[in-house]
Design a protein around this motif. Structure first.
Motif, PDB file in Angstrom:
ATOM      1  N   UNK A 112       0.839  -1.217   0.000  1.00 41.62           N
ATOM      2  CA  UNK A 112       0.000   0.000   0.000  1.00 41.62           C
ATOM      3  C   UNK A 112       0.868   1.260   0.000  1.00 41.62           C
ATOM      4  N   UNK A 166       3.086   7.772  -6.085  1.00 42.19           N
ATOM      5  CA  UNK A 166       2.604   9.132  -6.383  1.00 42.19           C
ATOM      6  C   UNK A 166       3.669  10.205  -6.156  1.00 42.19           C
ATOM      7  N   UNK A 174       6.126  10.108  -8.972  1.00 41.73           N
ATOM      8  CA  UNK A 174       5.584  10.701 -10.202  1.00 41.73           C
ATOM      9  C   UNK A 174       5.738  12.229 -10.166  1.00 41.73           C
ATOM     10  N   UNK A 175       5.384  12.816  -9.011  1.00 41.49           N
ATOM     11  CA  UNK A 175       5.516  14.270  -8.893  1.00 41.49           C
ATOM     12  C   UNK A 175       6.978  14.689  -8.989  1.00 41.49           C
ATOM     13  N   UNK A 222       7.916  14.666 -12.528  1.00 43.27           N
ATOM     14  CA  UNK A 222       7.306  15.814 -13.208  1.00 43.27           C
ATOM     15  C   UNK A 222       8.095  17.104 -12.961  1.00 43.27           C
ATOM     16  N   UNK A 237      -1.407  23.622 -10.209  1.00 41.09           N
ATOM     17  CA  UNK A 237      -2.060  22.355 -10.528  1.00 41.09           C
ATOM     18  C   UNK A 237      -3.514  22.532 -10.936  1.00 41.09           C
ATOM     19  N   UNK A 238      -4.188  23.518 -10.327  1.00 40.76           N
ATOM     20  CA  UNK A 238      -5.638  23.612 -10.550  1.00 40.76           C
ATOM     21  C   UNK A 238      -6.017  24.599 -11.644  1.00 40.76           C
ATOM     22  N   UNK A 243       1.973  21.857 -14.339  1.00 42.56           N
ATOM     23  CA  UNK A 243       2.281  20.817 -13.362  1.00 42.56           C
ATOM     24  C   UNK A 243       3.770  20.700 -13.063  1.00 42.56           C
ATOM     25  N   UNK A 284       6.458  22.000  -4.966  1.00 47.30           N
ATOM     26  CA  UNK A 284       6.031  21.161  -3.850  1.00 47.30           C
ATOM     27  C   UNK A 284       7.207  20.354  -3.314  1.00 47.30           C
ATOM     28  N   UNK A 299       8.798  20.472   0.459  1.00 47.75           N
ATOM     29  CA  UNK A 299       9.092  19.253   1.215  1.00 47.75           C
ATOM     30  C   UNK A 299      10.522  19.267   1.754  1.00 47.75           C
ATOM     31  N   UNK A 359       1.562  18.767  -0.571  1.00 47.08           N
ATOM     32  CA  UNK A 359       2.435  17.899  -1.368  1.00 47.08           C
ATOM     33  C   UNK A 359       1.760  16.554  -1.604  1.00 47.08           C
ATOM     34  N   UNK A 360       1.135  16.036  -0.557  1.00 49.28           N
ATOM     35  CA  UNK A 360       0.422  14.771  -0.681  1.00 49.28           C
ATOM     36  C   UNK A 360      -0.765  14.924  -1.632  1.00 49.28           C
ATOM     37  N   UNK A 371      -1.161  17.040  -4.201  1.00 48.97           N
ATOM     38  CA  UNK A 371      -0.786  17.095  -5.620  1.00 48.97           C
ATOM     39  C   UNK A 371      -0.236  15.750  -6.086  1.00 48.97           C
ATOM     40  N   UNK A 372       0.427  15.014  -5.176  1.00 49.52           N
ATOM     41  CA  UNK A 372       0.937  13.683  -5.544  1.00 49.52           C
ATOM     42  C   UNK A 372      -0.227  12.764  -5.909  1.00 49.52           C
ATOM     43  N   UNK A 373      -1.296  12.828  -5.112  1.00 47.02           N
ATOM     44  CA  UNK A 373      -2.464  11.988  -5.390  1.00 47.02           C
ATOM     45  C   UNK A 373      -3.128  12.401  -6.706  1.00 47.02           C
ATOM     46  N   UNK A 374      -3.228  13.711  -6.919  1.00 46.61           N
ATOM     47  CA  UNK A 374      -3.814  14.219  -8.167  1.00 46.61           C
ATOM     48  C   UNK A 374      -3.021  13.701  -9.368  1.00 46.61           C
ATOM     49  N   UNK A 375      -1.682  13.831  -9.281  1.00 49.82           N
ATOM     50  CA  UNK A 375      -0.825  13.408 -10.397  1.00 49.82           C
ATOM     51  C   UNK A 375      -0.921  11.897 -10.606  1.00 49.82           C
ATOM     52  N   UNK A 376      -0.959  11.160  -9.489  1.00 49.76           N
ATOM     53  CA  UNK A 376      -0.993   9.698  -9.579  1.00 49.76           C
ATOM     54  C   UNK A 376      -2.272   9.219 -10.259  1.00 49.76           C
ATOM     55  N   UNK A 403      -4.288  10.821 -12.138  1.00 49.18           N
ATOM     56  CA  UNK A 403      -4.350  11.258 -13.532  1.00 49.18           C
ATOM     57  C   UNK A 403      -3.453  10.370 -14.391  1.00 49.18           C
ATOM     58  N   UNK A 404      -2.263  10.042 -13.852  1.00 48.15           N
ATOM     59  CA  UNK A 404      -1.269   9.268 -14.618  1.00 48.15           C
ATOM     60  C   UNK A 404      -1.766   7.847 -14.892  1.00 48.15           C
ATOM     61  N   UNK A 437      -8.705   5.825  -1.091  1.00 48.99           N
ATOM     62  CA  UNK A 437      -7.305   5.402  -1.151  1.00 48.99           C
ATOM     63  C   UNK A 437      -6.395   6.489  -0.589  1.00 48.99           C
ATOM     64  N   UNK A 486      -7.907  17.810  -3.866  1.00 50.25           N
ATOM     65  CA  UNK A 486      -7.161  17.455  -5.070  1.00 50.25           C
ATOM     66  C   UNK A 486      -7.596  16.130  -5.678  1.00 50.25           C
TER      67      UNK A 486
END
Lengths: 303, 276
Positions: free
Chosen positions: A21, A29, A32-33, A36, A266-267, A272, A279, A283, B120-121, B123-128, B130-131, B149, B221
């Motif tokens: 998980x 995720x 991926x960011x 990007x 993003x919105x 992106x 972002x 972090x 950060x979390x 946008x990561x979920x949004x990108x994931x 979408x991807x 999820x 997001x």
């Protein structure tokens, strides 16, 4: 604790679910960011990961550096104000009678369990031009004017012709008030934990030896509660730095923080790669704050 | 009661200390109290008291969008809590029981969802989603899957922390005794470990539930136009105006979370009483 090789089947049975998980729905995720953030825009929504550093370079643009600086300053002021307000509160709870202590503690924690959005919304109702803060101020203004006219000073209009409501909302002050409002419990609780463990006879000793209350506070109480101060500062600073909702709802056009810029990329701006770079920079700042805490903790432990 | 002079360490009895305490609590509670009070106010202007009414509650109940968002939020909270509790308990067991290579790194990765900024979390979920092309437009409970999820991902490490704290007090001899008496590993797990972990599981589950119910940023997001949750709905309403309807709906949510938290604290208190 047993070695994983001694119970392989149990080890895999227990560990597989959470690990899969975490990797699939959290680390992937994030990766991926991260990828990007090294991508270039091709067309409106298409991106290509080219390994470019231009997104990070763009974050160094004075416009965005200012946003980063502002976020750090906001988070810093919030931490400072929370410390100044939170210390006497924690002290008062620790030195309260045993019957009152859990009640006061619960009163500090309770707002924290209320939805953040609802608390921010509640603050809007208090701070807006026709809100309760101005309403209360107006009442005071009227009382003082009445008092002044009773004293025969009415004709001078010392307090102005009529009450001018303060613009309390949609500016930087509102954001700071909102951030303190939301994060204060994070400061009080670690301070309480540290002060509770404090040996009271040390304060008594300082007072017996002729120190003033203020001196005893500065030279005994504050240094001994340093671990609590540092924990509280980190617990306030980190979430305040990444705040989105408070500046979004309470701030004006010039009080945007990093999270608001990220959200826009993003919105609405649909950039992106740049949002991803921002972002990750946020972090990294968070990790730096955590590392700083670890350093402090080690130094405190070594004493 | 005779007034004794204030001792040097009786800081709480000093007037300025009491005033600070009072001012802080006014600051913390005044907004919430006014919000609740004015949900019963018979005036749209929301500033002067014009009498008691429950019409904004009726209005909120009649607002089908708001009700739908509320049902969505509760469904998401319920389902994500179940998954997060199971995953969190397993994580806690793994870290408590085994020594394994790169354990420190594993623990660090598990703590990440707790420490990284929500945005950060989000946008990561949004990108994931979408991807990977997560399907949208699924029938109702499945349409919430992306949000569920995301909520599990940020809440199960919290559950793990709570359950692990509980496990730290476990007496290993109990499990060994059961094994000596011929219980299988599975039996030990169900009959010894799970009952011992129960207070931690309940506290963790309630934490996961409130975290899910409270979350705005990450949901913002991951939610689509058909999967609006209560905080997202309130956000869109707040952006336009401050209305007593929002006050009424917020009051319901406040009462719900305060009651749940009260139950959690009471259970913890009872458990501590029992064990001491």
């Amino acid at each position: 604790m047993e070695d994983w090789r001694r119970g392989r089947s149990a080890f895999w049975l227990i560990g597989l679910g959470p690990t899969v998980w975490l990797v699939l729905f959290f680390l992937l995720p994030l990766t991926i960011v991260w990828l990007y953030s090294f991508a270039e825009l091709r067309g409106v929504v298409d991106m290509e990961v080219t390994g470019t550093l231009s997104n990070y370079a763009r974050a160094l643009d004075p416009l965005y550096l200012e946003v980063f600086g502002k976020s750090l300053v906001f988070a810093g002021i919030t931490t400072g104000v929370s410390l100044v307000v939170g210390f006497p509160v924690a002290l008062a709870i620790v030195f309260a009678t045993p019957r009152w202590r859990p009640v006061l503690l619960l009163l500090v924690i309770l707002p924290f369990w209320t939805n953040l959005l609802i608390r921010t919304y509640a603050l809007i109702a208090v701070l807006r031009v026709r809100g309760f803060a101005n309403f209360t101020l107006e009442w005071f203004w009227e009382q003082s004017t009445t008092l002044l006219s009773l004293l025969g000073l009415g004709s001078y209009q010392l307090l102005g012709e009529r009450f001018e409501p303060l613009e309390l909302l949609y500016n930087n002050t509102a954001v700071i008030i909102g951030l303190v409002y939301v994060h204060l419990p994070f400061m009080v609780l670690p301070l309480y934990a540290a002060l509770e463990k404090l040996d009271r006879s040390l304060i008594e000793a300082a007072l017996d030896l002729g120190a003033s209350q203020w001196r005893a506070f500065l030279t005994v109480v504050v240094p001994l509660s340093m671990p609590g101060i540092i924990s509280g500062a980190i617990l306030v600073f980190i979430p305040a730095l990444g705040s989105f909702l408070t500046p979004d709802l309470l701030g004006g056009t010039d009080s945007q923080m990093i999270a608001n810029v990220i959200e826009r990329q993003f919105k609405s701006a649909n950039d992106w790669p740049f949002g991803a770079a921002l972002s990750f920079l946020l972090m990294y700042l968070t990790f730096a704050a955590l590392a700083l805490r670890a350093v402090f903790a080690r130094n405190a432990g070594g004493l | 009661m005779a007034r004794t002079p204030i001792g040097p360490l009786e800081y709480t009895r000093r007037t300025w200390m009491r005033l600070t305490l009072l001012a802080t609590f006014v600051f913390l509670y005044a907004p919430i109290v006014t919000l609740v009070a004015f949900s019963f106010n018979d005036s749209r202007r929301n500033i002067v008291w014009r009498g008691f009414t429950t019409k904004y509650y009726e209005k909120a109940l009649g607002n089908s969008d708001l009700i739908e968002a509320f049902v969505n939020s509760l469904t998401i909270a319920l389902l994500s809590t179940v998954i997060a509790t199971v995953l969190g308990a397993l994580t806690a067991l793994l870290l408590w029981r085994f020594r394994f290579p790169f354990k420190a790194g594993y623990e660090g990765a598990m703590a990440l969802p707790i420490v990284i900024p929500e945005i950060c979390m989000g946008v990561a979920m949004l990108a994931f989603f979408a991807k990977v092309g997560w399907p949208s437009g699924l029938p109702w409970p499945l349409s919430l899957s992306a949000i569920i999820i995301a909520h599990v991902s940020f809440s199960f490490p919290f559950v793990a922390v709570v359950v692990r704290a509980r496990l730290a007090g476990f007496n290993q001899e109990l499990a060994e005794a059961a094994q000596d008496l011929g219980a299988s590993e599975w039996r030990v797990f169900w009959d010894v470990m799970v009952p011992f972990m129960r207070p931690g599981l309940v506290a963790g589950a309630l934490l996961a539930f409130t975290l899910s119910l409270d979350d705005f940023v990450i949901t913002f997001f991951t939610s689509g136009p058909d999967t609006v949750t209560f905080p997202v709905k309130v956000y869109s309403m707040v952006r336009f105006s401050v209305t007593p309807e929002v006050n009424a709906a917020s009051t319901v949510l406040i009462v719900l979370t305060v009651v749940l938290t009260g139950i959690a604290l009471w259970m913890q208190f009872r458990q501590e009483k029992k064990s001491s």
